[in-house]
Scaffold this motif. Sequence first.
Motif, PDB file in Angstrom:
ATOM      1  N   THR A 250       0.711  -1.309   0.054  1.00 18.93           N
ATOM      2  CA  THR A 250       0.441   0.310   0.178  1.00 18.93           C
ATOM      3  C   THR A 250       0.832   1.148  -0.493  1.00 18.93           C
ATOM      4  N   ALA A 251       1.729   0.935   0.637  1.00 19.19           N
ATOM      5  CA  ALA A 251       2.858   2.343   0.188  1.00 19.19           C
ATOM      6  C   ALA A 251       3.083   2.973  -0.182  1.00 19.19           C
ATOM      7  N   ALA A 252       3.914   1.029  -1.211  1.00 10.02           N
ATOM      8  CA  ALA A 252       4.427   2.128  -2.805  1.00 10.02           C
ATOM      9  C   ALA A 252       3.224   2.416  -3.854  1.00 10.02           C
ATOM     10  N   GLY A 253       2.059   2.089  -3.273  1.00 12.00           N
ATOM     11  CA  GLY A 253       0.698   2.142  -4.084  1.00 12.00           C
ATOM     12  C   GLY A 253       0.365   4.404  -4.038  1.00 12.00           C
TER      13      GLY A 253
ATOM     14  N   VAL B 237      -7.148   8.081 -14.523  1.00 14.87           N
ATOM     15  CA  VAL B 237      -5.898   6.695 -14.237  1.00 14.87           C
ATOM     16  C   VAL B 237      -7.618   5.985 -14.124  1.00 14.87           C
ATOM     17  N   GLU B 238      -8.907   6.154 -13.699  1.00 13.44           N
ATOM     18  CA  GLU B 238      -9.722   5.205 -13.547  1.00 13.44           C
ATOM     19  C   GLU B 238     -10.273   4.992 -15.341  1.00 13.44           C
ATOM     20  N   LYS B 239     -10.063   6.239 -16.425  1.00  9.97           N
ATOM     21  CA  LYS B 239     -10.723   5.502 -17.825  1.00  9.97           C
ATOM     22  C   LYS B 239      -9.739   4.548 -17.743  1.00  9.97           C
ATOM     23  N   PHE B 240      -8.156   5.034 -17.577  1.00  6.88           N
ATOM     24  CA  PHE B 240      -7.030   4.449 -18.701  1.00  6.88           C
ATOM     25  C   PHE B 240      -6.585   3.807 -18.091  1.00  6.88           C
ATOM     26  N   ALA B 241      -6.528   3.448 -16.923  1.00  2.00           N
ATOM     27  CA  ALA B 241      -5.749   2.460 -16.360  1.00  2.00           C
ATOM     28  C   ALA B 241      -6.419   2.279 -14.568  1.00  2.00           C
ATOM     29  N   PRO B 242      -7.233   1.478 -14.696  1.00  2.60           N
ATOM     30  CA  PRO B 242      -8.466   0.830 -14.035  1.00  2.60           C
ATOM     31  C   PRO B 242      -7.049  -0.148 -12.804  1.00  2.60           C
ATOM     32  N   VAL B 243      -6.750  -0.934 -13.321  1.00  4.02           N
ATOM     33  CA  VAL B 243      -5.634  -1.802 -12.127  1.00  4.02           C
ATOM     34  C   VAL B 243      -5.553  -0.410 -11.625  1.00  4.02           C
ATOM     35  N   LEU B 244      -4.422  -0.078 -11.859  1.00  5.74           N
ATOM     36  CA  LEU B 244      -3.874   1.250 -11.264  1.00  5.74           C
ATOM     37  C   LEU B 244      -5.023   1.753 -10.339  1.00  5.74           C
ATOM     38  N   TYR B 245      -6.390   2.286 -10.919  1.00  9.06           N
ATOM     39  CA  TYR B 245      -6.998   3.136 -10.120  1.00  9.06           C
ATOM     40  C   TYR B 245      -7.112   1.944  -8.839  1.00  9.06           C
ATOM     41  N   ASN B 246      -7.241   0.409  -8.705  1.00  5.13           N
ATOM     42  CA  ASN B 246      -7.978  -0.097  -7.776  1.00  5.13           C
ATOM     43  C   ASN B 246      -6.748  -0.570  -6.535  1.00  5.13           C
ATOM     44  N   GLN B 247      -5.637  -0.764  -6.970  1.00  3.58           N
ATOM     45  CA  GLN B 247      -4.700  -0.535  -6.154  1.00  3.58           C
ATOM     46  C   GLN B 247      -4.430   0.787  -5.697  1.00  3.58           C
ATOM     47  N   LEU B 248      -4.832   2.127  -6.507  1.00  6.43           N
ATOM     48  CA  LEU B 248      -4.264   3.871  -5.483  1.00  6.43           C
ATOM     49  C   LEU B 248      -5.780   3.580  -4.742  1.00  6.43           C
ATOM     50  N   GLY B 249      -6.618   3.285  -4.659  1.00 10.59           N
ATOM     51  CA  GLY B 249      -8.324   3.041  -3.777  1.00 10.59           C
ATOM     52  C   GLY B 249      -8.324   4.407  -3.237  1.00 10.59           C
TER      53      GLY B 249
END
Lengths: 216, 205
Positions: free
Chosen positions: B37-40, B104-116
């Motif tokens: 989570t820290a990395a996110g 980010v939500e539109k183009f990188a959903p994976v990253l978006y979920n990680q950043l939450g």
Amino acid sequence: MSDKEPLFSKKNLKLLSDPLNSSNPITVQVLGICSALAVTAQLKPAIVMSISVIAVLALSNVIISLLRNTIPNRIRIIVQLVVIAALVILVDQVLKAFVYDVSKQLSVFVGLIITNCILMGRLEAFALGNRPWQSFLDGIGNGAGYSVILIIVAFFRELLGSGSLLGFRIIPESWYIANGGFYSNNGMMILPPMALITVGIIIWVQRYRNRNLIEN
Amino acid sequence: MENLINIFVKSIFLENMVFAYFLGMCSYLAVSKKVSTAAGLGIAVIFVLGITLPVDYLLENYVLKEGALAWLSPSLASVDLSFLSFIMFIAVIASMVQLVEMVVEKFAPVLYNQLGIFLPLIAVNCAILGGSLFMQQKQFVNLGEASVYGIGSGVGWFLAIIGIAAIREKIEYSKIPAPLRGLGITFIVTGLMGLAFMGFMGIKL
């Protein structure tokens, strides 16, 4: 809370006294550390910073509490930020006008009161759900709790790091090695990392005395 | 070019946001229990700092600074709006965070979920506003320097939070005096890390 309640009832006094110890914003709620440490190399900027934070916190608590029934829930964060930012601009201008040298020393940290988590934290947790007078007391109390830690840290850092308090010399000149004495200042106390370690030690002492704060 | 590298290295190691200025400490302490989570959060901070600093730089130099409005009409050359900078910067940061969140939500959903939830929280992270205020103070000469400073500060913050998260994961297994457990020891470890980072003092490229 009825309107008949005396201004300084027991409950209201608790709002003032709790943040000083058992729910201290810095050592227990972990809010507002960012600006707390950077200004503590000397006592004077720490005191000025404390007063500014108390003023902004109490006033913004009152304003948000007065507006609490008219702010739509979805945009409340923006509203809070605007109120805080406006108050901080006022404080910044006042500091520049009356204590210019300290304001130079505090540099960006006056502006950073805006993002001080104590403000957002107290507005969200308290002012949005309480009456103006209680919110005012809560603001003063939390501001004072913040100030206590700031002033303790600055006291030790200035005393051990420069041998003075508020710029007045405490350790006599004749004690210094340069003057044939035995003493020299601990230069490390002025470096930023020592602020963190000092706060760590304060937390240690506080939790040693108040055992129910200990984390598992 | 050399100048840019110098600013980059300096902002990571010498003027580290966490160890030298204690900025962003709140989220630094709250979100450093696990490395992932820290990395996110660290990546999100690099992202937002890298975007808001150039925008705030333009705002500062073409709107707020004394005489900055001269490009509109010569009669505005004496206007000084710099007292508005706090409120403008925080508005830019809040809206940029919102924008970044949507992109980010539109183009990188994976990253978006990680950043939450970390993305919206960044709006009140002092490191971001601090970056802009330091940028204002340092008076960079062009947009490139400001952007490099932003990214460098973000990387410095990223390194700091990754480091403390890794140490806290290990510290779980150590015997620490009960009153010092949790917050206390984290402060002291951060202080020691800060001392270590001071070893970079004096580096100049």
